[in-house]
Motif scaffolding. Sequence first.
Motif, PDB file in Angstrom:
ATOM      1  N   GLU A 184      34.498 -25.988 -36.731  1.00  0.00           N
ATOM      2  CA  GLU A 184      34.218 -27.045 -37.701  1.00  0.00           C
ATOM      3  C   GLU A 184      35.062 -28.305 -37.479  1.00  0.00           C
ATOM      4  OE1 GLU A 184      33.775 -27.879 -42.482  1.00  0.00           O
ATOM      5  OE2 GLU A 184      34.818 -26.074 -41.818  1.00  0.00           O
ATOM      6  N   MET A 220      28.560 -35.978 -33.506  1.00  0.00           N
ATOM      7  CA  MET A 220      28.128 -34.701 -34.072  1.00  0.00           C
ATOM      8  C   MET A 220      28.504 -34.509 -35.537  1.00  0.00           C
ATOM      9  SD  MET A 220      29.121 -32.071 -31.069  1.00  0.00           S
ATOM     10  CE  MET A 220      29.387 -32.723 -29.444  1.00  0.00           C
ATOM     11  N   TRP A 261      28.124 -35.986 -38.270  1.00  0.00           N
ATOM     12  CA  TRP A 261      27.136 -36.294 -39.301  1.00  0.00           C
ATOM     13  C   TRP A 261      26.279 -35.092 -39.691  1.00  0.00           C
ATOM     14  CZ3 TRP A 261      22.182 -35.317 -37.765  1.00  0.00           C
ATOM     15  CH2 TRP A 261      21.959 -35.215 -36.395  1.00  0.00           C
ATOM     16  N   ILE A 262      26.161 -34.128 -38.797  1.00  0.00           N
ATOM     17  CA  ILE A 262      25.251 -33.000 -39.034  1.00  0.00           C
ATOM     18  C   ILE A 262      25.677 -32.154 -40.235  1.00  0.00           C
ATOM     19  CG2 ILE A 262      26.312 -31.318 -37.489  1.00  0.00           C
ATOM     20  CD1 ILE A 262      23.385 -30.760 -36.504  1.00  0.00           C
ATOM     21  N   TYR A 263      26.992 -32.143 -40.534  1.00  0.00           N
ATOM     22  CA  TYR A 263      27.465 -31.381 -41.691  1.00  0.00           C
ATOM     23  C   TYR A 263      27.011 -32.006 -43.011  1.00  0.00           C
ATOM     24  CZ  TYR A 263      30.447 -28.508 -38.704  1.00  0.00           C
ATOM     25  OH  TYR A 263      30.909 -27.631 -37.758  1.00  0.00           O
ATOM     26  N   MET A 270      23.630 -29.832 -43.175  1.00  0.00           N
ATOM     27  CA  MET A 270      23.603 -28.424 -42.753  1.00  0.00           C
ATOM     28  C   MET A 270      24.942 -27.776 -43.068  1.00  0.00           C
ATOM     29  SD  MET A 270      21.776 -28.173 -39.093  1.00  0.00           S
ATOM     30  CE  MET A 270      20.151 -28.765 -38.788  1.00  0.00           C
ATOM     31  N   VAL A 324      25.243 -24.975 -38.532  1.00  0.00           N
ATOM     32  CA  VAL A 324      25.598 -25.786 -37.368  1.00  0.00           C
ATOM     33  C   VAL A 324      26.104 -24.882 -36.249  1.00  0.00           C
ATOM     34  CG1 VAL A 324      27.191 -27.548 -36.489  1.00  0.00           C
ATOM     35  CG2 VAL A 324      26.061 -27.869 -38.711  1.00  0.00           C
TER      36      VAL A 324
END
Length: 150
Positions: free
Chosen positions: A45, A54, A56-58, A61, A66
Amino acid sequence: MNTQTCKAISAETSLGYKIGVFGVVLTLLWIGIFKFTPTEAAAIEPLVANHPLMGWIYGFMSVQMVSNIIGLTEIVIAIGLIAGFFNPKIGYYSGILALLTFIATLSFLATTPNTWKVVDGVLTTNFFLLKDIVFISVSLLVIEHNKPHL
């Protein structure tokens, strides 16, 4: 480089090439499977969250989702590298995907806070990321090995 030269080089380096690819495949499968665990999801994480391409994906999701996607990607690439022994086109594209994956992973050394520190006067880092330097070279070999067949 002509086809005959490529075949000669391939014959001379086939054992080392196969061992190198096997090492990458084994590592991708093992780590890819481990990504489906909460322990590994939590461990990656900070790496993913601090990466400008990358993190931004959290926002939409979960940490586990992820990690699952990353793990699945690693497993698919590993299977593609294995298939590349039988189908050069799959090997070529799997080599490209592996190369991009290892460049991204290696970039965590530059994007994750507190990755570098001095211990007993020696600059150290998360050494597990350094394996990707070797994996980048194997990925390039896979790309070069399979490219003439396209």
